[in-house]
Design an enzyme around this catalytic site. Structure first.
Site, PDB file in Angstrom:
ATOM      1  N   VAL A 143      46.750   2.685  91.333  1.00 46.55           N
ATOM      2  CA  VAL A 143      46.516   2.388  92.749  1.00 46.55           C
ATOM      3  C   VAL A 143      46.890   3.557  93.652  1.00 46.55           C
ATOM      4  CG1 VAL A 143      46.883  -0.091  92.460  1.00 46.55           C
ATOM      5  CG2 VAL A 143      48.809   1.367  93.130  1.00 46.55           C
ATOM      6  N   GLU A 144      47.472   4.599  93.091  1.00 42.80           N
ATOM      7  CA  GLU A 144      47.865   5.742  93.931  1.00 42.80           C
ATOM      8  C   GLU A 144      46.949   6.940  93.672  1.00 42.80           C
ATOM      9  OE1 GLU A 144      52.192   6.094  94.695  1.00 42.80           O
ATOM     10  OE2 GLU A 144      52.419   4.411  93.331  1.00 42.80           O
TER      11      GLU A 144
END
Lengths: 344, 344
Positions: free
Chosen positions: B130-131
């Site tokens: 998610v980063e």
């Protein structure tokens, strides 16, 4: 080993005209040593400082995530190295982000020239749904919620009744962008330093003018001064020139402006891959070869492409040092970031 | 008008103990004037310079869009002002991004302390889907494709056989982050300057120690030194303490670590809204009041909250000037950005 080296040098010297600088100065202009003046926007240190803060501030976007610098990253040639930019909600933009470096010297802004200057340009991405997805009203409310920003606007626009405005936001950004000028070895050569460019770069410059590249890519910004069809002689493939993007036609609605674009300014081109408005070509040699076939109607030889690229490398300049800004703190009245895509 | 002002001053003087500095120094420590030493990572100027480049480089992410600075923005308090960060594919992270400023002084990194230091921390976001959604192999290939980066790694890690590695990437970032130290009025007070803090701020400091806040938020970083349950006395609402995030329990699997978090370091807290690991509270006064009820079991009076916030404002420090880096240019072998979310 000495023989081929000497031979190469001799060949180079032969193919560089003695009056190269003079010829070049009839077509190109070295970058100025001072910040250029801008129409209807006197540049002051206060305006530049405010513009720098705004340029780096992600809170000018609805999400609080996207800043001008996100797509026009000063660390990577003033652009984002992407085919087309990624903006609000991870949406992809329609065209490759042009570099902001030396953009002040372009005749107009955007690939289709739809903004007459950088202050008009600065208003576009803020409001584009795929970029920052913000509104002028929300932006001004955000800026007014932070007293430090209000103070900076007061200092940058003294004597005006209403200082924190969308117009002044755009003017401040234009003022900062006017400072993003990158003198390069090519400028040193134009200014009189013979040693600033290698002999290969000088041969490339000679070829660049002889082949006719400089008839579109001339002036201060080695391009950016006029509009030309992409595919004068032969249309590029549809992945490079997508059929549905008719370029300047969307601005003028004139039939002759179909697939016409503002000639790309070539300063720092070695840093700004991928190339063309579609961003489909990552390799500079390949981009040069495509220009040969589409614009000159000529299959350039590999040695010619190499020399042209050598010249283009002499356009890679030095950015003035930019101290990363410390931005005003948000307050209780600062609008909250909106990260979802509206209508979804 | 003079009377209330004098009265206020008299009240202030009364409630500030004469030995305030001495008492404070038993609990807190002023920031050092030099870059702190870091375990297993000697800090050198070359390592700091490389780390700064890497910290700002979006090409450490799979997409070429997300840099360390995207979520730990040095322009906005070393964080992103979002509830939880937005990363690869516009995905939302699970917890609020902590500030990178003075993070070198935390006992461990992340809200749950799962990284023992900043070099371990730096490896997390790179690989988190998610980063940055990248892999160590892809990252190293990206860095090795740019000769200028290879040169910088050589200068930063001389004498090592393999210099461009994921470990060294993380060490360089840790070295840069060790320089992000922000001396504040509170430090000037601790160092002997009585005039550095206002009388309101000194009253707030007194109260901060008297009420027991400093038993968790002490030391150099005014927090960040130990683990404590969020809701010692009374659990906060489920929106602030979501049931499914059990904090340090996920690291230790010990029942007593349910809803335990590393106490937030409070330096620059006025710049790092929203608050708590859930990022649900934007107002610092409200955050302080919540700490009163959940950790102290006490409904703080509004005047008390105001004084505590005044003290917290004295923790807002000054970042050393950071020149925005100019990053190495990509080459033909640089891996292409991958903007789509894998599996979608």
């Amino acid at each position: 080993m000495a023989v081929p080296l000497l031979a190469a040098t001799a060949f180079a010297a032969d193919s560089i005209p003695a009056d190269l600088r003079e010829t070049a100065l009839a077509t190109f202009k070295a970058l100025p040593s001072t910040t250029p003046a801008v129409a209807n926007n006197p540049i002051t240190p206060e305006k530049i400082a405010l513009g720098k803060a705004l340029f780096f501030d992600p809170r000018v976007s609805a999400s609080g995530v996207v800043s001008c610098n996100s797509c026009h990253n000063l660390a990577t040639g003033g652009d984002d190295n992407l085919e087309t930019s990624i903006g609000h909600g991870w949406q992809k933009g329609p065209r490759n982000a042009p570099t902001v470096l030396n953009a002040i010297f372009n005749i107009t802004q955007f690939w289709d020239g739809r903004a007459e200057d950088l202050k008009a340009q600065a208003k576009g991405p803020v409001q584009a749904g795929v970029e920052m997805a913000n509104t002028p009203g929300q932006l001004v409310a955000t800026l007014k919620s932070m007293p430090q920003y209000v103070g900076w606007f007061n200092a940058a626009f003294p004597g005006e009744a209403d200082r924190v405005t969308f117009d002044n936001f755009a003017k401040a950004i234009e003022a900062f962008e006017a400072t993003l000028v990158t003198p390069a070895p090519f400028d040193a050569f134009l200014n009189g330093d013979d040693a600033a460019m290698t002999s290969e770069q000088k041969q490339g410059l000679t070829l660049f003018m002889d082949k006719g590249c400089s008839s579109c890519h001339g002036g201060t910004n080695v391009g950016g001064e006029g509009y030309h069809p992409f595919g004068v002689v032969k249309k590029p493939n549809a992945d490079i020139l997508p059929e549905k993007d008719k370029g300047r036609f969307a601005v003028t609605h004139a039939a002759e402006d179909s697939y016409v674009f503002r000639a790309a300014p070539l300063r720092n081109v070695a840093l700004t891959a991928p190339y063309f408005h579609s961003g489909k070509v990552r390799n500079l040699k390949q981009a040069v070869a495509i220009m040969g076939t589409t614009q000159l109607g000529e299959e350039l030889k590999e040695e010619e492409v190499d020399l042209l690229v050598a010249f283009l490398n002499s356009l890679t300049g030095k950015l003035p040092e930019v101290a990363y800004p410390v931005l005003p703190a948000e307050t209780a009245t600062t609008p909250r970031p909106v990260s979802q895509i509206l209508g979804k």
